[in-house]
Design a protein around this motif. Sequence first.
Motif, PDB file in Angstrom:
ATOM      1  N   GLN A 261       0.809  -1.225   0.000  1.00  0.00           N
ATOM      2  CA  GLN A 261       0.000   0.000   0.000  1.00  0.00           C
ATOM      3  C   GLN A 261       0.837   1.267   0.000  1.00  0.00           C
ATOM      4  N   SER A 262       2.153   1.113   0.121  1.00  0.00           N
ATOM      5  CA  SER A 262       2.924   2.346   0.068  1.00  0.00           C
ATOM      6  C   SER A 262       3.385   2.662  -1.347  1.00  0.00           C
ATOM      7  N   PHE A 263       2.930   1.889  -2.331  1.00  0.00           N
ATOM      8  CA  PHE A 263       3.242   2.224  -3.714  1.00  0.00           C
ATOM      9  C   PHE A 263       1.995   2.669  -4.463  1.00  0.00           C
ATOM     10  N   PRO A 264       1.971   3.929  -4.896  1.00  0.00           N
ATOM     11  CA  PRO A 264       0.835   4.366  -5.694  1.00  0.00           C
ATOM     12  C   PRO A 264       0.769   3.537  -6.977  1.00  0.00           C
ATOM     13  N   SER A 265      -0.434   3.321  -7.430  1.00  0.00           N
ATOM     14  CA  SER A 265      -0.608   2.517  -8.624  1.00  0.00           C
ATOM     15  C   SER A 265      -0.316   3.347  -9.873  1.00  0.00           C
ATOM     16  N   GLY A 268      -3.761   2.136 -12.378  1.00  0.00           N
ATOM     17  CA  GLY A 268      -5.066   1.877 -11.768  1.00  0.00           C
ATOM     18  C   GLY A 268      -5.824   3.168 -11.528  1.00  0.00           C
ATOM     19  N   GLU A 269      -6.818   3.068 -10.713  1.00  0.00           N
ATOM     20  CA  GLU A 269      -7.628   4.229 -10.403  1.00  0.00           C
ATOM     21  C   GLU A 269      -6.772   5.306  -9.748  1.00  0.00           C
ATOM     22  N   GLY A 271      -5.368   7.765  -7.267  1.00  0.00           N
ATOM     23  CA  GLY A 271      -5.490   7.732  -5.811  1.00  0.00           C
ATOM     24  C   GLY A 271      -5.419   6.317  -5.263  1.00  0.00           C
ATOM     25  N   GLY A 272      -5.362   5.322  -6.160  1.00  0.00           N
ATOM     26  CA  GLY A 272      -5.301   3.934  -5.711  1.00  0.00           C
ATOM     27  C   GLY A 272      -3.880   3.487  -5.475  1.00  0.00           C
ATOM     28  N   PHE A 273      -3.746   2.361  -4.778  1.00  0.00           N
ATOM     29  CA  PHE A 273      -2.419   1.845  -4.499  1.00  0.00           C
ATOM     30  C   PHE A 273      -2.249   0.480  -5.125  1.00  0.00           C
ATOM     31  N   ILE A 274      -0.998   0.014  -5.134  1.00  0.00           N
ATOM     32  CA  ILE A 274      -0.714  -1.254  -5.793  1.00  0.00           C
ATOM     33  C   ILE A 274      -1.661  -2.342  -5.312  1.00  0.00           C
TER      34      ILE A 274
ATOM     35  N   VAL B 181      11.137   2.950   1.206  1.00  0.00           N
ATOM     36  CA  VAL B 181       9.805   2.901   0.605  1.00  0.00           C
ATOM     37  C   VAL B 181       8.684   3.118   1.600  1.00  0.00           C
ATOM     38  N   SER B 182       8.843   2.549   2.782  1.00  0.00           N
ATOM     39  CA  SER B 182       7.717   2.564   3.701  1.00  0.00           C
ATOM     40  C   SER B 182       7.441   3.970   4.245  1.00  0.00           C
ATOM     41  N   LEU B 185       5.744   7.550   1.141  1.00  0.00           N
ATOM     42  CA  LEU B 185       4.391   8.037   0.961  1.00  0.00           C
ATOM     43  C   LEU B 185       4.050   9.082   2.015  1.00  0.00           C
ATOM     44  N   ALA B 210       4.639   6.609 -11.238  1.00  0.00           N
ATOM     45  CA  ALA B 210       3.464   6.317 -10.410  1.00  0.00           C
ATOM     46  C   ALA B 210       3.201   7.434  -9.410  1.00  0.00           C
ATOM     47  N   THR B 211       4.240   7.889  -8.702  1.00  0.00           N
ATOM     48  CA  THR B 211       3.997   8.973  -7.746  1.00  0.00           C
ATOM     49  C   THR B 211       3.760  10.287  -8.478  1.00  0.00           C
ATOM     50  N   ARG B 213       2.050  10.712 -11.142  1.00  0.00           N
ATOM     51  CA  ARG B 213       0.633  10.740 -11.476  1.00  0.00           C
ATOM     52  C   ARG B 213      -0.207  10.985 -10.219  1.00  0.00           C
ATOM     53  N   HIS B 214       0.237  10.379  -9.149  1.00  0.00           N
ATOM     54  CA  HIS B 214      -0.514  10.397  -7.911  1.00  0.00           C
ATOM     55  C   HIS B 214      -0.590  11.775  -7.266  1.00  0.00           C
ATOM     56  N   LEU B 238      -1.998   7.528 -18.787  1.00  0.00           N
ATOM     57  CA  LEU B 238      -2.917   6.510 -19.305  1.00  0.00           C
ATOM     58  C   LEU B 238      -2.995   6.525 -20.827  1.00  0.00           C
ATOM     59  N   PRO B 255       2.799  -4.139 -11.581  1.00  0.00           N
ATOM     60  CA  PRO B 255       2.286  -5.483 -11.282  1.00  0.00           C
ATOM     61  C   PRO B 255       0.805  -5.634 -11.615  1.00  0.00           C
ATOM     62  N   GLU B 256       0.084  -4.532 -11.596  1.00  0.00           N
ATOM     63  CA  GLU B 256      -1.356  -4.676 -11.852  1.00  0.00           C
ATOM     64  C   GLU B 256      -1.657  -5.180 -13.252  1.00  0.00           C
TER      65      GLU B 256
END
Lengths: 289, 262
Positions: A261-265, A268-269, A271-274, B181-182, B185, B210-211, B213-214, B238, B255-256
Amino acid sequence: MTDDTLLSIRDYNIVYETERPVHAVRDVNLKLQRGEILGLAGESGCGKTTLAYGINRLLRPPAVIRTGSAILHDKGGYDIDINALKVKELREYRWDKVSMVFQGAMNALNPVISIEKQLGDIFSTHRPQMSKADRREESAGLLDLIGVGRDRLRSFPHELSGGMRQRVMIAMALALKPQLMIMDEPTTALDVLVQRDILQEISELRSQFGFSVIFITHDLPLLLEISDRIAVMLQGEIVELGTAERIFRRPDHVYTERLLQSFPSLTGERGGFIRSGNDETRTKDEAIV
Amino acid sequence: MSTLEFRNVSKEYRVRGASKLKAVDDVSFSLEPGKTIALVGQSGSGKSTIAKMLVQLERPTSGEILLDGKPVPRFGRGLRDYRRHVQMVFQDPFASLNPFHPVEHHLERPLLLHKRSTRANLDAEIEQLLTRVQLTPASEMRSRKPHELSGGQRQRVAIARALAPKPSVLIADEPVSMLDVSIRLGVLNLLGDLQREENLGVLYITHDLATARHFSDEIMVLYKGVVVESGPADDVILNPQHDYTKRLRDASPNPESQFATP
């Protein structure tokens, strides 16, 4: 697991015997298959590197292997008790059977010695019967193999980019065709494109030579992609071990879930996480305590 | 609050032997209050050169940097005033704090230098800054030396230092790449919260898509000093248009998509 086990680690404990002893590796039990890529994940100080050093017998005091055994099942059909190796046997074991790409490998090359000489060193130490011409040919072949190219043989480390130096380190680890390669954060300092190239290289070489890899990093998304199985370490203990897919879909341990959960996806959606956190109750801040 | 604008900025470095190296080539963008732009690209693409020019550690070879429509003064009080508005958080929190000085020293300097606090008020201001970056109890943290802090805590000190002059623009050059990593965020979330509360314009430099985009509204993709693609964060990731953006995205671990098949 019978024949195809390469390495069995049993009840392994490593302690740094300082004023306040630090139990860096705690009751680790691990079986590594031949040809397998095992990812070892966990944050700084969890004992990943200490464990790797133990397997290589590279620990120095105050670090001590307290209990447990590590057995390498050599492809020649005999077993090597790593903890019992004497000085001379250690020389035959290290690099020949198990090699390592060290953390910060980019800066691990000697800056005043040419690449050719540094690769050649491995052969003159471990294959003393080799002629000079053979050594050069082997070294050149290695550079070709990992995509640096033999024309860089005469180069010095500062004349190569970070990615190329990293590849040279991997070439060194491959030189004696070991059965196990331990890679400690081999791509952490590199950008994503170079990282991708090197990972591709590693997995191609693995299928070509059939060695096993222990891949140490804290980059869990990366591990999920390249590993067959993943072991998650927390405070010296392996708290979870499973196939990459299982870890991704159904992590058993709370800590694994938190790591994911500490890696943003990426796609994906927003605001979602891995681990797309099906439990909405957990807020972002709780996820990373 | 102020808008920072980069107008047709280029930067050339002279390279021994070779001709000139164009590190940044005709880049334009504007950073408005309350907006986060992510600047992504591989090593050597010019990301950090842009950051250095923004905080005036380098000067553009051509083009202009404007704060609220006015060009950046080259020296003196005007430059100091510019620096008050534009602050930076550096990549390596292990190198950016002075090991000889306690935490409070790092906050005291900008507060006094930019006249954000009187000597009498200093203690209260320092503790307030520490509380803002969640380094609590502030009364205890302020006297710690950098070596007594973890990487994440150090980076929080660096963020507090950048906030001290009450800037309107914050440049964060890979602010979490050296952190575990931990805790990454947590630091990014802190930056996000501060950005909203203070209505800051943030330039987030990273190679982690990824970050990017986030945490960003927009993403600019830099390749060999040229902005090859820019737009709303989701569109760029995307639905990338430029080949280089696609390569970057495909090279990032995801991974998704790997386990997407049912």
